[in-house]
Design a protein around this motif. Sequence first.
Motif, mmCIF file in Angstrom:
data_model
loop_
_atom_site.group_PDB
_atom_site.id
_atom_site.type_symbol
_atom_site.label_atom_id
_atom_site.label_comp_id
_atom_site.label_asym_id
_atom_site.label_seq_id
_atom_site.Cartn_x
_atom_site.Cartn_y
_atom_site.Cartn_z
ATOM 1 N N ALA A 30 0.657 -0.924 0.033
ATOM 2 C CA ALA A 30 -0.092 -0.021 0.122
ATOM 3 C C ALA A 30 0.872 1.278 0.039
ATOM 4 O O ALA A 30 2.074 1.329 0.793
ATOM 5 N N GLY A 31 0.648 2.201 -0.568
ATOM 6 C CA GLY A 31 1.264 3.587 -0.734
ATOM 7 C C GLY A 31 0.187 4.779 -0.817
ATOM 8 O O GLY A 31 -0.912 4.291 -0.990
ATOM 9 N N GLN A 32 0.901 5.974 -0.785
ATOM 10 C CA GLN A 32 0.027 7.129 -0.784
ATOM 11 C C GLN A 32 0.558 8.045 -1.784
ATOM 12 O O GLN A 32 1.818 8.345 -1.799
ATOM 13 N N LYS A 33 -0.201 8.562 -2.474
ATOM 14 C CA LYS A 33 0.238 9.664 -3.492
ATOM 15 C C LYS A 33 0.962 10.749 -2.814
ATOM 16 O O LYS A 33 0.748 11.152 -1.710
ATOM 17 N N ARG A 34 1.873 11.426 -3.663
ATOM 18 C CA ARG A 34 2.589 12.556 -3.175
ATOM 19 C C ARG A 34 2.723 13.553 -4.215
ATOM 20 O O ARG A 34 2.893 13.435 -5.529
ATOM 21 N N PHE A 71 4.627 8.248 -5.487
ATOM 22 C CA PHE A 71 3.971 8.004 -4.164
ATOM 23 C C PHE A 71 4.866 7.734 -3.202
ATOM 24 O O PHE A 71 6.434 7.754 -3.222
ATOM 25 N N CYS A 86 5.770 4.848 0.259
ATOM 26 C CA CYS A 86 5.337 3.779 1.041
ATOM 27 C C CYS A 86 6.089 3.967 2.371
ATOM 28 O O CYS A 86 7.326 4.158 2.517
ATOM 29 N N LYS A 87 5.540 2.952 3.370
ATOM 30 C CA LYS A 87 5.843 2.656 4.738
ATOM 31 C C LYS A 87 7.206 2.095 4.570
ATOM 32 O O LYS A 87 7.200 1.101 3.895
ATOM 33 N N GLN A 145 -1.386 -0.800 -4.075
ATOM 34 C CA GLN A 145 -2.726 0.201 -3.877
ATOM 35 C C GLN A 145 -2.322 1.570 -3.574
ATOM 36 O O GLN A 145 -1.704 1.577 -2.508
ATOM 37 N N ILE A 146 -2.484 2.466 -4.507
ATOM 38 C CA ILE A 146 -2.026 3.841 -4.367
ATOM 39 C C ILE A 146 -3.258 4.572 -4.562
ATOM 40 O O ILE A 146 -3.882 4.656 -5.572
ATOM 41 N N GLY A 147 -3.743 5.582 -3.424
ATOM 42 C CA GLY A 147 -4.681 6.370 -3.281
ATOM 43 C C GLY A 147 -6.095 5.655 -3.879
ATOM 44 O O GLY A 147 -6.840 6.224 -4.539
#
Length: 204
Positions: free
Chosen positions: A7-11, A47, A49-50, A69-71
């Motif tokens: 899992a990641g988050q957009k930056r 994006f 990731c932890k 899975q990103i955003g």
Amino acid sequence: MKEINVAGQKRTDLGKKASKMLRKEGMVPCNLYGHATENGKPVALAFACKMSELRKLVYTPHIYVINLQIGGQDHTAILKELQFHPVTDALLHVDFLEVNDQKPITIGIPVKLNGLAQGVRDGGRMNLSIRKINVTAPYQNIPEHLDIDVTALQLGKSIKVGELNFEGLEIATPKDVVVCSIKMTRAAVSAAAAAEETENEPEA
């Protein structure tokens, strides 16, 4: 290949300062390169990731198909490139490559040597020259490892990439690259010399 979920988050904040802040928070800056291009060059999705998410993917001998899975959006990808700190070996950046069912990919697959080589039985030492062989195929056809039978390999002999064939895979590593070989050891030399002396001894 095995599958793994990440899992990641957009930056949106890019650049060295933003990346440094992410790393302080236990995050790793990442890029996903897909099929979109701009002016003929690939467009990357930025994006983060932890580190705890990436550890299971990076520090392993296995290769994976990655369900990213990103955003809220799902992407299927493989590892493209890892960047580590030259002194501390800390993970600094990860590039992913998006894959699909139609377009083949080229990826390095771990080599697995099977059997006890004749040359090792005779006192030689197995030398593995490369740990991975690059192959090209649809990602669904990529195996976890490449099995190579070394049972008949003798002292002083080697196996080159050009001698190998794997069904459904196109080998991308140059044919003249040596995969493994049996090196002569002192024990093997002594055994060969003793055997030669025995053969040359006159009959009583």
